[in-house]
Each structure stands twice: as C-alpha cells, then as structure tokens.
Design a protein around this motif. Structure first.
Motif, PDB file in Angstrom:
ATOM      1  N   THR A  29      51.310  36.943  44.645  1.00 36.94           N
ATOM      2  CA  THR A  29      50.226  37.825  44.097  1.00 36.94           C
ATOM      3  C   THR A  29      50.030  39.258  44.662  1.00 36.94           C
ATOM      4  OG1 THR A  29      49.264  35.818  43.245  1.00 36.94           O
ATOM      5  CG2 THR A  29      47.979  37.680  43.122  1.00 36.94           C
ATOM      6  N   ASN A  30      49.964  40.325  43.957  1.00 35.81           N
ATOM      7  CA  ASN A  30      50.071  41.455  44.553  1.00 35.81           C
ATOM      8  C   ASN A  30      48.451  41.653  45.102  1.00 35.81           C
ATOM      9  OD1 ASN A  30      49.047  44.390  44.448  1.00 35.81           O
ATOM     10  ND2 ASN A  30      51.159  44.631  43.851  1.00 35.81           N
ATOM     11  N   GLY A  31      48.498  42.213  46.197  1.00 32.61           N
ATOM     12  CA  GLY A  31      47.194  42.291  46.962  1.00 32.61           C
ATOM     13  C   GLY A  31      46.213  43.469  46.547  1.00 32.61           C
ATOM     14  N   LEU A  32      46.789  44.536  45.965  1.00 33.96           N
ATOM     15  CA  LEU A  32      45.787  45.420  45.328  1.00 33.96           C
ATOM     16  C   LEU A  32      45.233  45.057  44.105  1.00 33.96           C
ATOM     17  CD1 LEU A  32      47.966  48.667  45.996  1.00 33.96           C
ATOM     18  CD2 LEU A  32      45.944  48.017  47.095  1.00 33.96           C
ATOM     19  N   ALA A  33      45.960  43.960  43.427  1.00 35.97           N
ATOM     20  CA  ALA A  33      45.346  43.400  42.107  1.00 35.97           C
ATOM     21  C   ALA A  33      44.164  42.632  42.681  1.00 35.97           C
ATOM     22  CB  ALA A  33      46.541  42.347  41.275  1.00 35.97           C
ATOM     23  N   ILE A  34      44.226  41.749  43.685  1.00 36.24           N
ATOM     24  CA  ILE A  34      43.049  41.268  44.150  1.00 36.24           C
ATOM     25  C   ILE A  34      42.035  41.773  44.348  1.00 36.24           C
ATOM     26  CG2 ILE A  34      42.372  39.241  45.846  1.00 36.24           C
ATOM     27  CD1 ILE A  34      45.314  38.316  45.987  1.00 36.24           C
ATOM     28  N   THR A  35      42.238  42.714  45.272  1.00 34.82           N
ATOM     29  CA  THR A  35      41.308  44.066  45.632  1.00 34.82           C
ATOM     30  C   THR A  35      40.769  44.697  44.335  1.00 34.82           C
ATOM     31  OG1 THR A  35      42.554  44.262  47.648  1.00 34.82           O
ATOM     32  CG2 THR A  35      41.019  45.652  47.092  1.00 34.82           C
ATOM     33  N   ALA A  36      41.210  45.179  43.464  1.00 38.42           N
ATOM     34  CA  ALA A  36      40.780  45.772  42.262  1.00 38.42           C
ATOM     35  C   ALA A  36      39.832  44.931  41.555  1.00 38.42           C
ATOM     36  CB  ALA A  36      41.920  46.013  41.528  1.00 38.42           C
ATOM     37  N   MET A  37      40.126  43.421  41.282  1.00 41.81           N
ATOM     38  CA  MET A  37      39.157  42.682  40.736  1.00 41.81           C
ATOM     39  C   MET A  37      37.977  42.284  41.493  1.00 41.81           C
ATOM     40  SD  MET A  37      39.889  38.716  39.444  1.00 41.81           S
ATOM     41  CE  MET A  37      39.981  38.152  41.048  1.00 41.81           C
ATOM     42  N   ILE A  38      38.112  42.166  42.833  1.00 47.53           N
ATOM     43  CA  ILE A  38      36.968  42.144  43.607  1.00 47.53           C
ATOM     44  C   ILE A  38      36.105  43.430  43.449  1.00 47.53           C
ATOM     45  CG2 ILE A  38      36.191  41.874  46.006  1.00 47.53           C
ATOM     46  CD1 ILE A  38      38.634  39.842  46.595  1.00 47.53           C
ATOM     47  N   MET A  39      36.712  44.378  43.780  1.00 46.74           N
ATOM     48  CA  MET A  39      35.872  45.745  43.565  1.00 46.74           C
ATOM     49  C   MET A  39      35.201  45.991  42.253  1.00 46.74           C
ATOM     50  SD  MET A  39      35.979  47.304  46.426  1.00 46.74           S
ATOM     51  CE  MET A  39      36.700  46.644  48.023  1.00 46.74           C
ATOM     52  N   GLY A  40      35.947  45.604  41.216  1.00 47.93           N
ATOM     53  CA  GLY A  40      35.156  45.661  39.943  1.00 47.93           C
ATOM     54  C   GLY A  40      33.966  44.637  39.856  1.00 47.93           C
ATOM     55  N   ILE A  41      34.233  43.545  40.231  1.00 44.02           N
ATOM     56  CA  ILE A  41      32.993  42.621  39.969  1.00 44.02           C
ATOM     57  C   ILE A  41      31.997  43.039  41.284  1.00 44.02           C
ATOM     58  CG2 ILE A  41      32.249  40.200  41.032  1.00 44.02           C
ATOM     59  CD1 ILE A  41      35.089  39.443  40.308  1.00 44.02           C
ATOM     60  N   LEU A  42      32.228  43.604  42.333  1.00 42.45           N
ATOM     61  CA  LEU A  42      31.083  44.011  43.194  1.00 42.45           C
ATOM     62  C   LEU A  42      30.797  45.387  42.815  1.00 42.45           C
ATOM     63  CD1 LEU A  42      32.909  43.681  46.695  1.00 42.45           C
ATOM     64  CD2 LEU A  42      30.825  42.590  45.695  1.00 42.45           C
ATOM     65  N   GLY A  43      31.096  45.901  41.736  1.00 41.05           N
ATOM     66  CA  GLY A  43      30.487  47.098  41.039  1.00 41.05           C
ATOM     67  C   GLY A  43      29.099  46.934  40.710  1.00 41.05           C
ATOM     68  N   PHE A  44      29.034  45.693  40.207  1.00 38.05           N
ATOM     69  CA  PHE A  44      27.693  45.308  39.750  1.00 38.05           C
ATOM     70  C   PHE A  44      26.538  45.315  40.916  1.00 38.05           C
ATOM     71  CE2 PHE A  44      30.353  43.012  36.462  1.00 38.05           C
ATOM     72  CZ  PHE A  44      29.812  43.555  35.185  1.00 38.05           C
ATOM     73  N   LEU A  45      26.926  44.969  42.043  1.00 39.74           N
ATOM     74  CA  LEU A  45      25.889  44.911  43.050  1.00 39.74           C
ATOM     75  C   LEU A  45      25.959  46.234  43.830  1.00 39.74           C
ATOM     76  CD1 LEU A  45      27.186  41.637  44.505  1.00 39.74           C
ATOM     77  CD2 LEU A  45      25.276  41.950  42.954  1.00 39.74           C
ATOM     78  N   THR A  46      26.918  47.068  43.778  1.00 39.61           N
ATOM     79  CA  THR A  46      27.123  48.246  44.337  1.00 39.61           C
ATOM     80  C   THR A  46      26.756  49.480  43.748  1.00 39.61           C
ATOM     81  OG1 THR A  46      29.230  48.529  44.184  1.00 39.61           O
ATOM     82  CG2 THR A  46      28.671  47.521  46.202  1.00 39.61           C
ATOM     83  N   CYS A  47      25.893  49.442  42.477  1.00 36.80           N
ATOM     84  CA  CYS A  47      25.607  50.422  41.460  1.00 36.80           C
ATOM     85  C   CYS A  47      26.742  51.241  41.179  1.00 36.80           C
ATOM     86  CB  CYS A  47      24.455  51.181  41.889  1.00 36.80           C
ATOM     87  SG  CYS A  47      23.029  50.327  42.309  1.00 36.80           S
ATOM     88  N   GLY A  48      27.766  50.714  40.830  1.00 35.68           N
ATOM     89  CA  GLY A  48      29.389  51.367  40.417  1.00 35.68           C
ATOM     90  C   GLY A  48      29.751  52.153  41.311  1.00 35.68           C
ATOM     91  N   VAL A  49      29.512  52.013  42.720  1.00 33.09           N
ATOM     92  CA  VAL A  49      30.241  52.684  43.729  1.00 33.09           C
ATOM     93  C   VAL A  49      31.684  52.180  43.884  1.00 33.09           C
ATOM     94  CG1 VAL A  49      30.389  53.402  46.247  1.00 33.09           C
ATOM     95  CG2 VAL A  49      28.309  53.351  45.004  1.00 33.09           C
ATOM     96  N   THR A  50      31.841  50.782  43.896  1.00 33.65           N
ATOM     97  CA  THR A  50      33.236  50.334  43.992  1.00 33.65           C
ATOM     98  C   THR A  50      34.010  50.083  42.733  1.00 33.65           C
ATOM     99  OG1 THR A  50      32.219  48.167  43.647  1.00 33.65           O
ATOM    100  CG2 THR A  50      32.401  48.996  45.925  1.00 33.65           C
ATOM    101  N   SER A  51      33.214  50.521  41.621  1.00 34.11           N
ATOM    102  CA  SER A  51      34.119  50.611  40.348  1.00 34.11           C
ATOM    103  C   SER A  51      35.271  51.498  40.285  1.00 34.11           C
ATOM    104  CB  SER A  51      33.206  50.570  39.205  1.00 34.11           C
ATOM    105  OG  SER A  51      32.340  51.930  39.224  1.00 34.11           O
ATOM    106  N   VAL A  52      34.741  52.801  41.101  1.00 30.57           N
ATOM    107  CA  VAL A  52      35.829  53.765  40.999  1.00 30.57           C
ATOM    108  C   VAL A  52      37.093  53.312  41.903  1.00 30.57           C
ATOM    109  CG1 VAL A  52      36.551  56.128  41.729  1.00 30.57           C
ATOM    110  CG2 VAL A  52      34.106  55.647  40.787  1.00 30.57           C
TER     111      VAL A  52
END
Length: 116
Positions: A29-52
């Motif tokens: 599994t691609n590591g950046l794909a895992i990171t992208a999904m985690i950052m997308g989920i964390l975007g709810f908690l970080t007020c959209g900072v990690t969504s970019v």
C-alpha cells in the motif's frame, strides 16, 4: 491405514504461495495514500489545516499508484475528496465571516455619520 491424530509421522504440507510463474507477492500500500486519508480525517479536528496536505498527498499518491501499481487508490481518493470538501467549507466560512465583519463595519460607520 488412516491415523486421525496424525501420529504416523505425516505432516500437513504448508500452503503453496507460488503461482504458475513463480512466487505470488501482494502489492504494498502506498504510504502517501495512507497519509492523505489520515490528513483528510484530521481536517475535521484541525479546522481544515491538514486538508490542504490531504489534497497534495492524495494527488501525488494517485499518480504514484497509477505508475507503480501499488494498492491504496481508495485511500488516496478519500484524502482528495475530504481535502476538497473541508477546504471548500473553510473558505466559505472565512468568506462569510469577512462579509459579516464588513457588513457590521459599514452599518456602524453609516450610523455615526448621521449624527445619531
């Protein structure tokens, strides 16, 4: 004669993991794909900072997956979708907040200029 408790010295063969052309390997599994999904989920908690970051990592991972054949296309797509949704919502929030500030500033200036 059949020995139900396998006491005759015969052991079960290990499963064969070899295909017709040699050993069968599972794509990683691609590591950046895992990171992208985690950052997308964390975007709810970080007020959209990690969504970019989810957008950036998701697009890079999607390109790598197409090139290398790794797993993780769904995770990359999840990161991209969550990244766009959360980034759009936060941009909308700040535009509306700025419009509210401008509207309240405009009414307070208008009232003071009338002398009331």
């Amino acid at each position: 004669m059949y020995d139900p408790y396998n006491q005759g010295g015969y052991q079960q063969q290990p499963p064969n993991y070899y295909g017709p052309g040699g050993p069968v390997y599972q794509a990683r599994t691609n590591g950046l794909a895992i990171t992208a999904m985690i950052m997308g989920i964390l975007g709810f908690l970080t007020c959209g900072v990690t969504s970019v970051l989810a957008l950036i990592f998701g697009h890079i991972a999607s390109g790598q997956i197409k090139r290398t054949g790794e797993n993780g296309q769904g995770m990359a797509l999840t990161g991209i979708i969550l990244g766009w949704i959360l980034t759009g919502l936060w941009i909308l929030y700040w535009v509306l907040a700025l419009a509210g500030v401008i509207a309240s500033f405009g009414t307070s200036v208008g009232q003071s200029s009338n002398g009331y």
